[in-house]
Design an enzyme around this catalytic site. Structure first.
Site, PDB file in Angstrom:
ATOM      1  N   GLN A  23     -11.604   0.778 -12.376  1.00 60.75           N
ATOM      2  CA  GLN A  23     -10.518  -0.096 -11.916  1.00 60.75           C
ATOM      3  C   GLN A  23     -10.956  -1.563 -11.837  1.00 60.75           C
ATOM      4  OE1 GLN A  23      -9.444   2.593  -8.429  1.00 60.75           O
ATOM      5  NE2 GLN A  23      -7.455   1.750  -8.983  1.00 60.75           N
TER       6      GLN A  23
ATOM      7  N   CYS B 190      -1.840   3.743  -5.687  1.00 64.17           N
ATOM      8  CA  CYS B 190      -3.035   3.350  -6.422  1.00 64.17           C
ATOM      9  C   CYS B 190      -3.007   1.842  -6.620  1.00 64.17           C
ATOM     10  CB  CYS B 190      -3.051   4.070  -7.769  1.00 64.17           C
ATOM     11  SG  CYS B 190      -4.498   3.688  -8.765  1.00 64.17           S
ATOM     12  N   LEU B 191      -4.150   1.207  -6.412  1.00 66.10           N
ATOM     13  CA  LEU B 191      -4.223  -0.255  -6.559  1.00 66.10           C
ATOM     14  C   LEU B 191      -3.957  -0.702  -7.999  1.00 66.10           C
ATOM     15  CD1 LEU B 191      -7.323  -0.989  -4.279  1.00 66.10           C
ATOM     16  CD2 LEU B 191      -4.890  -1.279  -3.716  1.00 66.10           C
TER      17      LEU B 191
HETATM   18 NI    NI Z   1      -6.217   4.920  -7.871  1.00 61.51          NI
END
Ligand code: NI
Length: 172
Positions: free
Chosen positions: A51, A99-100
């Site tokens: 991420q 979720c970011l």
């Molecule tokens: Ni996530």
């Protein structure tokens, strides 16, 4: 150092990450620090290395501060390297996730209720825990990221997916 969080559509998020081979390195310590700094800024319950654009099998989760998204439940602050998950029993449960990498959205996902997970800290010390509920869910969500899986790919009922603000409005 805080890093930008990649959002869905970025190819890094749908790429399988590779295992860490060397522990206790400056790079790994820096990555762990960046994960914490970034997660703290964003107020998430967990974050996976891909991420922030690093395709290594490293996740962090747990609370440094009181986090309203985590509904008061506590999870030990952990950086887990090369995680392996084994479900315990057949039981699953549904709950909301966010979720970011998909800001503002949330959806209901079915996950194993109880799991055993294994892995290492950044120095290479083994970690093994048997957990259930929210803790088990966060670890499953973050480990999915390492295989290029986003929680939306596991949403079964699209009536239980949408923008957080709209869903919360609906709940009154
Ligand atoms: Ni996530």
């Amino acid at each position: 150092m805080q890093r930008p969080v990649l959002r869905m559509g970025d190819p890094n998020l749908v790429t399988a990450s590779v295992p860490v081979r060397e522990f206790g390195t400056t790079e790994l310590r820096r990555l762990a620090g960046d994960l914490w700094d970034t997660m703290d800024r964003e107020g998430g319950c967990g974050l996976a290395a891909p991420q922030i654009g690093v395709n290594l099998r490293v996740i962090c989760f747990g609370f440094k501060s009181k986090n309203p998204l985590c509904e008061g439940r506590s999870i030990p602050q952990t950086v887990l390297v090369n995680p392996v998950i084994e479900p315990i029993g057949e039981e699953t449960e549904e709950d909301w996730e966010g979720c970011l990498s998909l800001p503002g959205l949330r959806g209901v996902v079915r996950r194993a209720k109880k799991i055993r997970y294994r892995g290492f800290d950044i120095e290479g010390n083994p970690i093994e825990r048997t957990v259930a509920g929210m803790h088990a869910r966060v670890v499953q969500h973050e480990t999915d990221h390492l295989d290029g899986i986003l929680y939306v790919m596991r949403v079964e009922d699209w009536t239980k997916f949408g923008f957080r603000k709209e869903i919360e409005k609906d709940e009154g």
